[in-house]
Design an enzyme around this catalytic site. Sequence first.
Site, mmCIF file in Angstrom:
data_model
loop_
_atom_site.group_PDB
_atom_site.id
_atom_site.type_symbol
_atom_site.label_atom_id
_atom_site.label_comp_id
_atom_site.label_asym_id
_atom_site.label_seq_id
_atom_site.Cartn_x
_atom_site.Cartn_y
_atom_site.Cartn_z
ATOM 1 C CD GLU A 94 37.829 48.070 40.442
ATOM 2 O OE1 GLU A 94 38.015 46.791 40.455
ATOM 3 O OE2 GLU A 94 37.138 48.659 40.338
ATOM 4 C CG ASP A 117 38.089 37.566 44.075
ATOM 5 O OD1 ASP A 117 37.494 38.622 43.742
ATOM 6 O OD2 ASP A 117 39.203 37.834 44.881
#
Length: 278
Positions: free
Chosen positions: A50, A61
């Site tokens: 990824e 995040d």
Amino acid sequence: MTTRIDARFAQLKKEGRSAFVTYLMAGDPDPATSLDIIKALPKAGADIIELGIPFTDPMADGPSIQAAGLRALHAGMTLKKTVAMVRDFRNDDAATPIVLMGYYNPIYIYGVDRFLAEARSAGVDGLIVVDLPPEEDQELCVPALKAGLNFIRLATPTTDDKRLPAVLANTSGFVYYVSVTGITGSASADSKVVGEAVGRIKRHTKLPVCVGFGIRTPEAARAIAQNADGAVVGTALVDALRGSLDAEGRATAKTVDAVADLVASLAQGVRGAKQAAE
């Protein structure tokens, strides 16, 4: 149409083991070093890669991956360069699946049709776009599927049985189960709870289920992989990369190996999982 992701999971099923999925931010700490790291991942044991698309407002995040995104942006990384990096990677590796992970804004600005055409021709296999719910499938998900890319959806501990069918409706490749509520890197995954959640998702879909968020050690990777079709590690790799940089945040002679060595030890954990379960 079979994608590289489908082919990889079929191969792993034959081998009787789970996938080890690695996440890194494209362009961190600089585009050239980032490409060197990505090229080293399959040899170190990564089954699927990824790649984060750097973005200025990455709301899912945690601090480590946010900082990685900022390093990449400061080094001049863009969506266009991320796609070009995949193209460069494909010069040496035609088999390892690559998934781009990020937010819709950069793709929308770039132009959906142009992005999908370029991503497909560069050798991108799938997309994870964390801020597009199923209600917005016509924006990107459906066009991506038509372009021959897998569209991988996130399921979370708060995705109940009523919501799951909508989440899974146009999902392909695999389902990404987020093992903890909150941002990346914030807590550790509980393998027993995760196992139950994976079982619940599997009652709704035949797709492989990979588990991410909260996996930092070979032991944790092994425990998760016993119950899931794949374990995803991101923050721990990003932290290893950051720990190898100099005082100015630049790559050193240790940077590529710092990531590759951790990938190798985590991969051993994942690969030992099925034997441990038997």
